[in-house]
Design a protein around this motif. Structure first.
Motif, PDB file in Angstrom:
ATOM      1  N   UNK A   4       3.490  -2.408 -42.115  1.00 39.40           N
ATOM      2  CA  UNK A   4       3.975  -1.588 -43.218  1.00 39.40           C
ATOM      3  C   UNK A   4       4.905  -0.549 -42.616  1.00 39.40           C
ATOM      4  N   UNK A   5       5.842  -0.057 -43.422  1.00 39.69           N
ATOM      5  CA  UNK A   5       6.853   0.853 -42.876  1.00 39.69           C
ATOM      6  C   UNK A   5       7.151   1.974 -43.868  1.00 39.69           C
ATOM      7  N   UNK A   6       7.374   3.143 -43.305  1.00 43.81           N
ATOM      8  CA  UNK A   6       7.833   4.286 -44.088  1.00 43.81           C
ATOM      9  C   UNK A   6       9.066   4.815 -43.385  1.00 43.81           C
ATOM     10  N   UNK A   7      10.138   5.043 -44.143  1.00 50.47           N
ATOM     11  CA  UNK A   7      11.373   5.574 -43.566  1.00 50.47           C
ATOM     12  C   UNK A   7      12.055   6.476 -44.571  1.00 50.47           C
ATOM     13  N   UNK A   8      12.557   7.577 -44.077  1.00 51.09           N
ATOM     14  CA  UNK A   8      13.389   8.475 -44.879  1.00 51.09           C
ATOM     15  C   UNK A   8      14.723   8.604 -44.150  1.00 51.09           C
ATOM     16  N   UNK A   9      15.811   8.528 -44.921  1.00 52.77           N
ATOM     17  CA  UNK A   9      17.156   8.641 -44.349  1.00 52.77           C
ATOM     18  C   UNK A   9      17.823   9.864 -44.946  1.00 52.77           C
ATOM     19  N   UNK A  10      18.650  10.513 -44.133  1.00 53.50           N
ATOM     20  CA  UNK A  10      19.355  11.702 -44.596  1.00 53.50           C
ATOM     21  C   UNK A  10      20.757  11.702 -43.984  1.00 53.50           C
ATOM     22  N   UNK A  11      21.736  12.081 -44.780  1.00 53.74           N
ATOM     23  CA  UNK A  11      23.096  12.251 -44.279  1.00 53.74           C
ATOM     24  C   UNK A  11      23.234  13.626 -43.652  1.00 53.74           C
TER      25      UNK A  11
END
Length: 143
Positions: A4-11
């Protein structure tokens, strides 16, 4: 094997050099990461990293991980064995879109049956924490 994976992306409007400078400064992670603090270690293949993890709703704990991969200005990846049937891969990745503009991915992959169960139980709190980490990294890098 279950994953399972959790990812947050931000510019982030900063160079990959600036972002990497912040990430590679392990003793000062407290400036931008309120959930993984007291960080120490060596960024090198096979190097170790230790930190105190305090995710919302979970007890504080000391983490001992091993650097699995790293590339200056691009990524830092560490792994942690969290017990029987549970491992975790934690990472920060920088993708430079153009000079002075990057996307930073901040996430974790949970491996094994117990990892999947942990993910399912704590997904919301971890996503919130990783989102806050990204926003604080952006504020520091752009400031």
């Amino acid at each position: 094997m279950q994953t399972a994976r959790i990812e947050k992306r931000v510019g982030i409007r900063a160079s990959s050099d600036r972002i990497w400078e912040i990430i590679a400064d392990l003793p000062n992670w407290d400036r931008w990461n309120p959930y993984e603090t007291a960080v120490e270690g060596t960024i090198a293949f096979g190097g170790t990293i230790a930190l105190t993890e305090a995710l919302p709703g979970l007890p504080e704990r000391r983490v001992a991980g091993r650097i699995g991969d790293w590339q200056p200005y691009a990524q830092l990846v560490w792994t942690e064995k969290r017990g029987f049937l549970f491992s975790m891969i934690r990472y920060v990745e920088i993708e430079e879109l153009e000079p002075g503009s990057c996307i930073v991915a901040n996430g974790a992959t949970f491996l094994g049956l117990r990892g999947e169960l942990f993910h399912d139980k704590h997904r919301k709190a971890i996503r919130t924490a990783y989102g806050e980490i990204g926003e604080k990294l952006r504020a520091l890098a752009e400031g």
